[in-house]
Design a protein around this motif. Structure first.
Motif, PDB file in Angstrom:
ATOM      1  N   SER A   1      -7.775   0.887  -6.694  1.00  0.00           N
ATOM      2  CA  SER A   1      -8.520   1.534  -5.619  1.00  0.00           C
ATOM      3  C   SER A   1      -7.712   2.680  -5.038  1.00  0.00           C
ATOM      4  CB  SER A   1      -8.844   0.526  -4.514  1.00  0.00           C
ATOM      5  OG  SER A   1      -9.725  -0.464  -4.984  1.00  0.00           O
TER       6      SER A   1
ATOM      7  N   ALA B   1       0.860  -1.175   0.000  1.00  0.00           N
ATOM      8  CA  ALA B   1       0.000   0.000   0.000  1.00  0.00           C
ATOM      9  C   ALA B   1       0.902   1.233   0.000  1.00  0.00           C
ATOM     10  CB  ALA B   1      -0.868   0.006   1.256  1.00  0.00           C
TER      11      ALA B   1
ATOM     12  N   THR C   1      -4.017   1.293  -3.541  1.00  0.00           N
ATOM     13  CA  THR C   1      -3.692  -0.112  -3.357  1.00  0.00           C
ATOM     14  C   THR C   1      -2.593  -0.546  -4.329  1.00  0.00           C
ATOM     15  OG1 THR C   1      -5.487  -0.687  -4.870  1.00  0.00           O
ATOM     16  CG2 THR C   1      -5.969  -0.740  -2.504  1.00  0.00           C
ATOM     17  N   ASP C   2      -2.133  -1.788  -4.188  1.00  0.00           N
ATOM     18  CA  ASP C   2      -1.000  -2.235  -4.997  1.00  0.00           C
ATOM     19  C   ASP C   2      -1.299  -2.253  -6.481  1.00  0.00           C
ATOM     20  OD1 ASP C   2      -1.312  -5.781  -4.047  1.00  0.00           O
ATOM     21  OD2 ASP C   2      -2.766  -4.333  -4.812  1.00  0.00           O
TER      22      ASP C   2
ATOM     23  N   SER D   1       1.008  -5.496   1.923  1.00  0.00           N
ATOM     24  CA  SER D   1      -0.057  -4.670   2.505  1.00  0.00           C
ATOM     25  C   SER D   1      -0.946  -4.080   1.420  1.00  0.00           C
ATOM     26  CB  SER D   1       0.565  -3.537   3.315  1.00  0.00           C
ATOM     27  OG  SER D   1       1.311  -2.661   2.473  1.00  0.00           O
ATOM     28  N   GLY D   2      -0.696  -4.474   0.177  1.00  0.00           N
ATOM     29  CA  GLY D   2      -1.259  -3.768  -0.967  1.00  0.00           C
ATOM     30  C   GLY D   2      -2.771  -3.748  -1.101  1.00  0.00           C
ATOM     31  N   ASN D   3      -3.483  -4.605  -0.384  1.00  0.00           N
ATOM     32  CA  ASN D   3      -4.943  -4.612  -0.489  1.00  0.00           C
ATOM     33  C   ASN D   3      -5.611  -3.505   0.330  1.00  0.00           C
ATOM     34  OD1 ASN D   3      -5.136  -6.799  -2.207  1.00  0.00           O
ATOM     35  ND2 ASN D   3      -5.196  -8.296  -0.550  1.00  0.00           N
ATOM     36  N   TYR D   4      -4.821  -2.800   1.115  1.00  0.00           N
ATOM     37  CA  TYR D   4      -5.382  -1.842   2.056  1.00  0.00           C
ATOM     38  C   TYR D   4      -5.190  -0.397   1.599  1.00  0.00           C
ATOM     39  CZ  TYR D   4      -5.445  -5.924   5.044  1.00  0.00           C
ATOM     40  OH  TYR D   4      -5.676  -7.174   5.543  1.00  0.00           O
ATOM     41  N   LEU D   5      -6.106   0.443   2.006  1.00  0.00           N
ATOM     42  CA  LEU D   5      -6.013   1.890   1.804  1.00  0.00           C
ATOM     43  C   LEU D   5      -5.763   2.507   3.178  1.00  0.00           C
ATOM     44  CD1 LEU D   5      -8.983   2.315  -0.681  1.00  0.00           C
ATOM     45  CD2 LEU D   5      -6.570   2.706  -1.211  1.00  0.00           C
TER      46      LEU D   5
END
Length: 127
Positions: free
Chosen positions: A57, A33, A52-53, A103-107
């Motif tokens: 998003s 992220a 996100t990655d 951590s790429g799925n998170y904002l």
């Protein structure tokens, strides 16, 4: 370890545009992220934008929504912030930040969610 270096700051008149870049080195950030924060003189560092990655998003602070665009080029290990319709209140040091690996799925919107930070680049908007 991730090393981040911002560039693209400067002096611009109100209503103008700037594009900030943040190049990562040390290891890839394609699974991380990432985000932008800013700190005006005498104030705390505030969240600006997150991505996100995949880049699909994004999330913005209300103060910049519709004027700023965050994007990334994972092939170049680079994060961007396109800033349009700049206002004097956008004057600040702008920092890019990277989350931990995968951590790429998170904002993320909070400072303590980002372990890696750049040194900052100054943006000054004159009225």
């Amino acid at each position: 370890q991730v090393h981040l270096v911002e560039s693209g700051g400067g002096l611009v008149q109100a209503g103008g545009s700037l594009r900030l870049s943040c190049v990562a080195s040390g290891r890839t950030v394609r699974t991380c992220a990432m985000g932008w924060f800013r700190q005006a003189p005498g104030k705390e560092r505030d969240f600006v934008a997150a991505i996100t990655d995949s880049g699909f998003s994004t999330y913005y602070a209300d103060s910049v929504k519709g004027r700023f665009t965050i994007s990334r080029d994972n092939a170049k290990n680079t994060l961007y912030l396109q800033m349009n319709s700049l206002k004097p209140e956008d004057t600040a040091v702008y920092y890019c930040a990277a989350g931990s690996e995968y951590s790429g799925n998170y904002l993320y919107t909070k400072e303590n969610e980002y372990p890696y930070w750049g040194q900052g680049t100054q943006v000054t908007v004159s009225s």
